[in-house]
Design a protein around this motif. Structure first.
Motif, mmCIF file in Angstrom:
data_model
loop_
_atom_site.group_PDB
_atom_site.id
_atom_site.type_symbol
_atom_site.label_atom_id
_atom_site.label_comp_id
_atom_site.label_asym_id
_atom_site.label_seq_id
_atom_site.Cartn_x
_atom_site.Cartn_y
_atom_site.Cartn_z
ATOM 1 N N ILE A 35 -36.167 61.811 -26.503
ATOM 2 C CA ILE A 35 -35.786 62.826 -27.277
ATOM 3 C C ILE A 35 -34.916 64.382 -26.452
ATOM 4 N N LEU A 36 -36.535 64.582 -25.223
ATOM 5 C CA LEU A 36 -36.156 65.169 -24.549
ATOM 6 C C LEU A 36 -34.810 65.207 -23.795
ATOM 7 N N LYS A 37 -34.393 64.456 -23.115
ATOM 8 C CA LYS A 37 -33.137 64.808 -22.636
ATOM 9 C C LYS A 37 -32.094 65.619 -23.006
ATOM 10 N N SER A 38 -31.786 65.737 -24.105
ATOM 11 C CA SER A 38 -30.683 66.807 -24.258
ATOM 12 C C SER A 38 -31.129 68.031 -23.830
ATOM 13 N N PRO A 39 -32.452 68.740 -24.190
ATOM 14 C CA PRO A 39 -32.451 70.569 -23.627
ATOM 15 C C PRO A 39 -33.082 70.245 -22.517
ATOM 16 N N MET A 40 -33.371 69.470 -21.510
ATOM 17 C CA MET A 40 -33.657 69.217 -20.523
ATOM 18 C C MET A 40 -31.975 69.433 -19.679
ATOM 19 N N GLU A 41 -31.534 68.229 -20.021
ATOM 20 C CA GLU A 41 -29.951 68.376 -19.369
ATOM 21 C C GLU A 41 -29.294 70.235 -19.676
ATOM 22 N N ARG A 42 -29.691 70.450 -21.190
ATOM 23 C CA ARG A 42 -29.008 71.680 -21.175
ATOM 24 C C ARG A 42 -29.505 73.138 -19.605
ATOM 25 N N LEU A 43 -31.196 72.896 -20.078
ATOM 26 C CA LEU A 43 -31.758 73.768 -18.842
ATOM 27 C C LEU A 43 -31.062 73.930 -17.351
ATOM 28 N N SER A 44 -30.902 72.508 -17.081
ATOM 29 C CA SER A 44 -30.171 72.011 -16.229
ATOM 30 C C SER A 44 -29.601 72.425 -16.271
ATOM 31 N N GLU A 45 -28.376 72.925 -16.560
ATOM 32 C CA GLU A 45 -26.854 73.771 -16.344
ATOM 33 C C GLU A 45 -27.233 75.024 -16.169
ATOM 34 N N LEU A 46 -28.535 75.932 -16.636
ATOM 35 C CA LEU A 46 -28.331 77.126 -16.186
ATOM 36 C C LEU A 46 -28.582 77.071 -14.979
ATOM 37 N N TYR A 47 -29.360 76.404 -14.433
ATOM 38 C CA TYR A 47 -28.860 76.461 -12.728
ATOM 39 C C TYR A 47 -28.327 75.943 -11.528
ATOM 40 N N ASP A 48 -26.826 75.698 -12.475
ATOM 41 C CA ASP A 48 -25.619 75.053 -12.578
ATOM 42 C C ASP A 48 -25.626 73.706 -11.557
ATOM 43 N N HIS A 49 -26.816 72.439 -11.795
ATOM 44 C CA HIS A 49 -26.846 71.733 -11.356
ATOM 45 C C HIS A 49 -26.793 70.724 -11.794
ATOM 46 N N ASN A 50 -26.230 69.271 -11.336
ATOM 47 C CA ASN A 50 -26.054 68.203 -11.398
ATOM 48 C C ASN A 50 -27.513 67.355 -11.736
ATOM 49 N N TYR A 51 -27.812 67.683 -12.869
ATOM 50 C CA TYR A 51 -29.211 67.445 -12.803
ATOM 51 C C TYR A 51 -28.921 65.916 -13.897
ATOM 52 N N GLU A 52 -30.093 64.939 -13.518
ATOM 53 C CA GLU A 52 -29.749 63.729 -14.032
ATOM 54 C C GLU A 52 -31.244 63.511 -14.792
ATOM 55 N N VAL A 53 -31.675 63.528 -15.903
ATOM 56 C CA VAL A 53 -33.038 63.292 -16.936
ATOM 57 C C VAL A 53 -33.303 61.867 -15.716
ATOM 58 N N LEU A 54 -34.413 61.764 -15.625
ATOM 59 C CA LEU A 54 -35.330 60.669 -15.072
ATOM 60 C C LEU A 54 -36.197 59.982 -15.593
ATOM 61 N N PHE A 55 -35.636 58.452 -16.003
ATOM 62 C CA PHE A 55 -36.455 58.031 -16.988
ATOM 63 C C PHE A 55 -37.429 56.789 -15.703
ATOM 64 N N LEU A 56 -38.526 56.315 -17.019
ATOM 65 C CA LEU A 56 -38.858 55.104 -15.784
ATOM 66 C C LEU A 56 -37.969 54.188 -15.050
ATOM 67 N N ASN A 57 -37.938 53.815 -14.425
ATOM 68 C CA ASN A 57 -37.177 52.554 -13.589
ATOM 69 C C ASN A 57 -38.029 51.680 -13.398
ATOM 70 N N PHE A 58 -37.469 50.804 -12.787
ATOM 71 C CA PHE A 58 -37.448 48.630 -13.193
ATOM 72 C C PHE A 58 -39.137 49.210 -12.608
ATOM 73 N N SER A 59 -39.105 49.317 -11.299
ATOM 74 C CA SER A 59 -40.254 49.336 -10.850
ATOM 75 C C SER A 59 -41.301 49.958 -11.228
ATOM 76 N N GLU A 60 -40.801 51.142 -11.968
ATOM 77 C CA GLU A 60 -42.538 51.889 -12.667
ATOM 78 C C GLU A 60 -42.532 51.389 -14.194
ATOM 79 N N SER A 61 -41.596 50.584 -14.620
ATOM 80 C CA SER A 61 -41.968 49.932 -15.872
ATOM 81 C C SER A 61 -42.887 48.600 -15.609
#
Ligand SMILES: Nc1ncnc2c1ncn2[C@@H]1O[C@H](COP(=O)(O)OP(=O)(O)OP(=O)(O)O)[C@@H](O)[C@H]1O
Ligand SMILES: [Mg+2]
Lengths: 221, 338
Positions: free
Chosen positions: B283-309
């Motif tokens: 749910i938060l993915k797209s607002p977070m990506e929009r936010l990152s565009e403001l900073y004009d970074h290629n910012y990737e939303v982090l999910f729990l990765n395999f080892s964290e899960s």
């Protein structure tokens, strides 16, 4: 094999229940423990199974002073005893087989050994055909015999029975008593608490009589 | 249990056929059989406790959800923090230092100094703003154009803009660099343009500690909820426990199925928490990506990765077992054999 040496038991709210009780049971002996209600029969048996600890005096079981048995070794003492109760204490949601097998499962026996011994034990009490039944589907006498089968499955050297015939009619009672005699004949020590005078007089065994917590007869072997 | 019976029967008949096997083999068979019996006790406890859980689905689901929400809270804070850290981490890389040179230093000396600074190991880029270009810029932006024309000389200093290397991440290192630069004799003031990044960073550190504390508190919640669940379960199966005790069961034996129950609760709560966190992040993915565009970074939303899960499941299962163990340890000692 069982020695009571001036054993006293006091409950905080009831006071002294056993007073200087001394007696000795030999290997292969069968005895009745009798007395009025509240005399302390159940309490005495509980001391042997370390369900309660005595307040004073000493109890020796097969040479071990029960006073010195640490809490974590109590299960191993109980595995050498066969406990039988008036209310059978069977697991109603397990089959007869599983009920009788419980002490062996607890002791960590394998399937083969358990199967063999459960059947031998059920055979002894004459209920081999009921192994798949549930306890509540059996008569009172049958349930008590299941309780006995469970008690003897670990090959105990001492059987303790608290009012084993309390809820059985005379005929079933004598059936159960005959079972006890059979165990006694193969060298097992048997101590039966009961206030069934008929039973006691009918069978000619040693009688330990408790009155208000004191042993009034039968103390000397 | 009945299936077990059948198996025992089968084994029994097999055994009868093999009863001619030599005696020596019997002894090792016996030890092997005891060990197998022990493993089977565990397997039995594992599956029977799962079965009991499934027998009362509503109660189980409610407990699992309460546990899952606690765990999901802690893990989502953790994840949000991770995302925020990623964002500030990128900001940090773009910080720069402005060196205002003393007014008597000429543009030419400034240029020489800039060349010198460029040789520093920590420096990535250097940019010189001459007095004239600074004045021109000021004139454009301030609107004081005509007033400035009245000045006889240019009062603005030469400025060198320094961009440190990315590898310079820790704020202490950057502060050290600023101090070093300020000590140069031509430099009047060295100023970090992005001081707020450091403020943000220390806020992030605070948030990190907050998340750790919160996670500990929520872990306690999980342990207590689990403990209470097991307490009720123990109450429910009191007769069974008492009988087992009377026929010589050790606490270890009695505890085993309950500990597995705790394990299952913790495990399922972990799985549920994982799902909750993942849905939240989607749910938060797209607002977070929009936010990152403001900073004009290629910012990737982090999910729990395999080892964290995996760690999430491990922690939640352990908490389930721990809560159960605590209560069992206490209750079994208290329990009167009556
Ligand atoms: N856990 C306990 N706490 C306090 N008092 C107890 C406890 N257990 C038994 N008593 C008391 O000890 C006395 C002896 O009880 P006990 O059960 O040994 O008698 P009993 O001879 O077995 O009686 P009955 O024939 O009715 O079974 C009774 O007065 C009883 O109230
Ligand atoms: Mg009694």
């Amino acid at each position: 094999m069982l020695i009571f040496d001036k054993v006293c038991k006091r409950y905080p709210d009831t006071g002294d229940v056993l007073l200087d009780v001394s007696f000795e049971l030999h290997q292969g002996e069968m005895a009745f423990l009798t007395g009025h209600s509240g005399a302390g029969k159940s309490t005495l048996l509980k001391l042997i199974a370390i369900i309660e600890r005595c307040t004073r005096g000493q109890i020796f079981l097969n040479g071990h002073n029960l006073h010195h048995i640490e809490e974590r070794y109590i299960p191993f003492v109980r595995r050498k005893l066969g406990l039988i109760f008036q209310d059978y204490k069977l697991l109603t949601d397990r089959t007869v087989f599983d009920n009788v097998a419980l002490p062996l499962v607890i002791s960590g026996y394998g399937h083969q050994e358990i199967g063999r011994r459960v059947r031998a034990s059920l055979d002894k009490v004459g209920l081999l055909t009921k192994e798949k039944k549930y306890p509540l589907a059996l008569s009172a006498g049958e349930q008590q015999r299941i309780g006995i089968a469970r008690a003897v499955i670990n090959k105990p050297t001492l059987i303790l029975a608290d009012e084993p015939t309390g809820s059985l009619d005379p005929e079933l009672s004598s059936e159960v008593m005959i079972l006890f005699e059979q165990f006694q004949q193969v060298g097992v020590t048997v101590l039966i608490a009961t206030h069934d005078i008929n039973l006691i007089t009918r069978m000619d065994y040693r009688v330990l009589s408790l009155q208000n917590g004191s042993l009034i007869s039968g103390g000397i072997a | 249990m009945t299936r077990q019976n059948k198996r025992i029967q089968k084994l029994n008949t097999i055994e009868k056929k093999q009863s001619t096997t030599p005696r020596v083999k019997k002894v090792s068979d016996n030890i092997f059989e005891k060990f197998r019996a022990y493993l089977e006790l565990h397997a039995q406890a594992l599956f029977s406790s799962l079965g009991k859980l499934l027998k009362t689905p509503l109660t189980s689901v409610m407990t699992i959800m309460v546990l899952a929400i606690s765990i999901a809270l802690a893990s989502s804070f953790y994840l949000l923090l991770n995302n925020a850290e990623q964002l500030t981490g990128k900001l940090e890389a773009s910080n720069q230092i402005s060196l205002f040179l003393k007014s008597n230093v000429s543009d030419l000396d400034g240029l020489k100094l800039a060349d010198k600074i460029k040789q520093f190991a920590e420096i990535k880029m250097v940019d010189l703003i001459t007095k004239d270009s600074a004045l021109a810029e000021f004139r454009d932006y301030s609107g004081f154009g005509s007033a400035l024309n009245a000045l006889e000389s240019n009062p603005l200093p030469t400025v060198i803009q320094v961009i440190p290397k990315n590898s310079l991440e820790r704020s202490e290192d950057i502060l050290q660099l600023v101090a070093d630069l300020e000590r140069l004799k031509e430099v009047d003031i060295a100023q970090m343009d992005m001081q707020w990044v450091y403020k943000l960073q220390s806020m992030m550190n605070l948030a990190e500690q907050g998340v750790i504390l919160l996670s500990i508190i929520l872990s306690f919640a999980v342990v207590f909820i689990m403990g209470n669940t097991i307490r009720l379960e123990l109450e429910d199966r009191r007769d069974e426990v008492l009988i087992a005790k009377l026929v010589g069961a050790t606490h270890a034996f009695i505890q085993r199925p309950f500990l597995y129950t705790g394990f299952w609760f913790g495990f399922f709560a972990g799985v549920m928490a994982w799902l909750i966190v993942m849905v939240m992040m989607l749910i938060l993915k797209s607002p977070m990506e929009r936010l990152s565009e403001l900073y004009d970074h290629n910012y990737e939303v982090l999910f729990l990765n395999f080892s964290e899960s995996l760690i999430l499941l491990l922690i939640s299962s352990s908490l389930g077992v721990l809560g159960s163990w605590g209560v069992l340890h206490y209750q079994l000692k208290q329990m009167k054999l009556e």
